[in-house]
Design a protein around this motif. Structure first.
Motif, PDB file in Angstrom:
ATOM      1  N   PRO A 195     -26.061 -42.666 -83.982  1.00  0.00           N
ATOM      2  CA  PRO A 195     -25.224 -42.953 -85.845  1.00  0.00           C
ATOM      3  C   PRO A 195     -24.298 -42.236 -85.307  1.00  0.00           C
ATOM      4  CG  PRO A 195     -26.866 -41.191 -85.226  1.00  0.00           C
ATOM      5  CD  PRO A 195     -26.747 -41.880 -83.805  1.00  0.00           C
ATOM      6  N   ASP A 196     -22.827 -43.120 -86.428  1.00  0.00           N
ATOM      7  CA  ASP A 196     -21.938 -42.933 -86.703  1.00  0.00           C
ATOM      8  C   ASP A 196     -21.562 -41.288 -86.968  1.00  0.00           C
ATOM      9  OD1 ASP A 196     -22.592 -43.102 -88.993  1.00  0.00           O
ATOM     10  OD2 ASP A 196     -21.418 -44.737 -90.044  1.00  0.00           O
ATOM     11  N   THR A 197     -22.728 -40.571 -86.859  1.00  0.00           N
ATOM     12  CA  THR A 197     -22.126 -39.326 -87.973  1.00  0.00           C
ATOM     13  C   THR A 197     -22.256 -38.420 -86.834  1.00  0.00           C
ATOM     14  OG1 THR A 197     -24.322 -38.766 -88.171  1.00  0.00           O
ATOM     15  CG2 THR A 197     -23.723 -39.012 -90.011  1.00  0.00           C
ATOM     16  N   LEU A 198     -22.270 -38.511 -85.100  1.00  0.00           N
ATOM     17  CA  LEU A 198     -21.977 -37.295 -84.265  1.00  0.00           C
ATOM     18  C   LEU A 198     -21.005 -37.555 -84.083  1.00  0.00           C
ATOM     19  CD1 LEU A 198     -23.505 -40.236 -81.421  1.00  0.00           C
ATOM     20  CD2 LEU A 198     -24.697 -38.371 -82.091  1.00  0.00           C
ATOM     21  N   LYS A 199     -20.444 -35.838 -83.926  1.00  0.00           N
ATOM     22  CA  LYS A 199     -19.352 -35.556 -83.703  1.00  0.00           C
ATOM     23  C   LYS A 199     -19.463 -34.233 -82.466  1.00  0.00           C
ATOM     24  CE  LYS A 199     -20.878 -32.072 -87.273  1.00  0.00           C
ATOM     25  NZ  LYS A 199     -20.528 -31.128 -88.686  1.00  0.00           N
ATOM     26  N   GLY A 200     -18.458 -33.303 -82.397  1.00  0.00           N
ATOM     27  CA  GLY A 200     -18.168 -32.766 -81.812  1.00  0.00           C
ATOM     28  C   GLY A 200     -18.068 -33.201 -80.045  1.00  0.00           C
ATOM     29  N   LYS A 201     -18.276 -32.385 -79.615  1.00  0.00           N
ATOM     30  CA  LYS A 201     -18.522 -33.427 -77.559  1.00  0.00           C
ATOM     31  C   LYS A 201     -19.422 -33.654 -77.272  1.00  0.00           C
ATOM     32  CE  LYS A 201     -17.737 -31.065 -73.066  1.00  0.00           C
ATOM     33  NZ  LYS A 201     -17.103 -29.797 -72.310  1.00  0.00           N
ATOM     34  N   GLY A 202     -19.447 -34.644 -76.809  1.00  0.00           N
ATOM     35  CA  GLY A 202     -21.054 -35.492 -76.367  1.00  0.00           C
ATOM     36  C   GLY A 202     -21.000 -35.685 -74.867  1.00  0.00           C
ATOM     37  N   ALA A 203     -21.519 -36.271 -73.921  1.00  0.00           N
ATOM     38  CA  ALA A 203     -22.090 -36.990 -73.018  1.00  0.00           C
ATOM     39  C   ALA A 203     -22.487 -38.475 -72.579  1.00  0.00           C
ATOM     40  CB  ALA A 203     -22.094 -36.149 -71.642  1.00  0.00           C
ATOM     41  N   ASP A 204     -21.792 -39.191 -71.760  1.00  0.00           N
ATOM     42  CA  ASP A 204     -23.008 -40.601 -71.187  1.00  0.00           C
ATOM     43  C   ASP A 204     -23.541 -40.535 -69.500  1.00  0.00           C
ATOM     44  OD1 ASP A 204     -24.305 -42.668 -70.796  1.00  0.00           O
ATOM     45  OD2 ASP A 204     -22.142 -43.882 -71.185  1.00  0.00           O
ATOM     46  N   LEU A 205     -24.932 -40.129 -69.627  1.00  0.00           N
ATOM     47  CA  LEU A 205     -25.519 -40.068 -68.399  1.00  0.00           C
ATOM     48  C   LEU A 205     -25.680 -41.228 -67.483  1.00  0.00           C
ATOM     49  CD1 LEU A 205     -28.093 -36.716 -69.482  1.00  0.00           C
ATOM     50  CD2 LEU A 205     -25.025 -36.724 -68.695  1.00  0.00           C
TER      51      LEU A 205
END
Length: 347
Positions: A195-205
């Protein structure tokens, strides 16, 4: 775990078809750890490995390991070439470029993964070759002489490994990486579903050359930071380059590591297209299961995992063990996209 290609690679040293003097300088490209390496005791061995799990195993065995071969020449160069022919040719060329005049290049591959082609390619570079077969693999070797090296071919094959624009110049990649010159359909499906509503700190594993992470950053403007986890350093270096346009705008970090051994955090969300095979072996569901457990440990309570996998891979039981809410978002083209939410009471 047995490693027939490695065992066969060392065979001519064990049978004394090849003799190296004590203290000889030996380079091992795409090195892997195994009991067969005991035959190299007493040699000045440098292992080159850019794949983190294999690097970790070599270091644990007390061997000197580097992501790159550095400078200098070697009395012998061992190589376990990759399965992609372009990558294998570049690795053979690297081996020839690193061996001294009078030195030996030794390479091995399973019969089902291009052993005969490997022998022909080495012969094209260095002239006459010798070989032994065992363990359903073939080891081939040749001595490098100043007048026998095909210099034009050597130059061409060394250039194969150079990073170059792909996907109409949108990304930079290089042969040997997973889906190196295309968008993997599983990653594309997942990118369409996040979703385009993702926010904050993320990671791609398992970030590869950065397609999925860049898709998230382009799609979700409220994502403030993204950590890229990738076992293959050659891919991670390119991912950081492909996300260079976001530097200074979002916080980006790269981690060259084995995700199954744990990740940083806590993260608000994680995206992942986990690998399911390593070093040409059969499907490895345990790798993806390790990614799932690492994601669960790295997310904050309430954090979300969005992952894609081949439909047949058995990940649902592991997901339900470590996540509070697991839902399938898509089943398309042989792939499934799953959203999993970490329970509020989990740490």
């Amino acid at each position: 775990m047995s490693d027939p290609a490695l065992d066969t690679l060392i065979l001519p040293l064990e049978t004394e078809n090849i003799e190296l003097h004590p203290g000889a300088k030996v380079l091992f490209l795409r090195a892997r750890q195994g009991r067969a390496l005991n035959a190299l005791n007493g040699l000045d061995l440098l292992c080159v490995q850019s794949f983190a799990p294999d690097r970790d195993a070599l270091q644990k065995a007390g061997l000197e390991v580097s992501a790159e071969p550095g400078e200098g020449k070697f009395d012998a160069v061992l190589v376990l070439p990759g399965r992609q022919r372009q990558e294998a040719r570049a690795q053979l060329a690297e081996a020839v470029s690193r061996v001294t005049t009078g030195g030996i290049v030794i390479a091995s591959a399973p019969n089902t993964e291009g052993a005969r082609t490997l022998e022909r390619d080495l012969a094209d570079l260095l002239g006459n070759t010798e070989n032994l077969s065992k363990n359903k693999c073939r080891v081939v070797w040749a001595t490098s002489h100043a007048d026998s090296v095909n210099q034009a071919l050597l130059k061409d094959w060394l250039a194969i490994d150079v990073a170059r624009p792909v996907l109409d110049g949108a990304y930079v990649s290089r042969p040997g990486l997973f889906a190196w010159d295309r968008v993997d359909p599983a990653s594309k499906l997942l990118g369409n579903m996040v979703p385009d509503t993702l926010k904050g700190k993320g990671a791609d594993l398992g970030a590869g050359f950065g397609y999925l992470a860049r898709t998230v950053l382009e799609k979700a403007p409220k994502v403030s930071a993204m950590d890229l986890y990738e076992a293959e350093k050659r891919a991670l270096d390119l991912a950081e380059q492909n996300l260079g346009g976001f530097k200074g705008k979002r916080r980006l970090n790269g981690f060259w590591c084995d995700v199954t051994r744990g990740i940083e955090g806590p993260y608000d969300f994680i995206v992942s297209n986990p690998p399911f095979h390593q070093a040409g072996r059969a499907d490895r569901a345990d790798v993806g299961q390790g990614f799932i457990r690492a994601a669960a440990a790295g997310l904050r309570p309430g954090g979300e995992l969005f992952m894609v996998a081949n439909r047949h891979l058995p990940y649902e039981q592991t997901l339900t063990e470590v996540f509070a809410d697991v839902r399938q978002l898509a089943d398309e083209g042989g792939y499934k996209v799953i959203r999993a939410v970490k329970g509020k009471g989990r740490r």
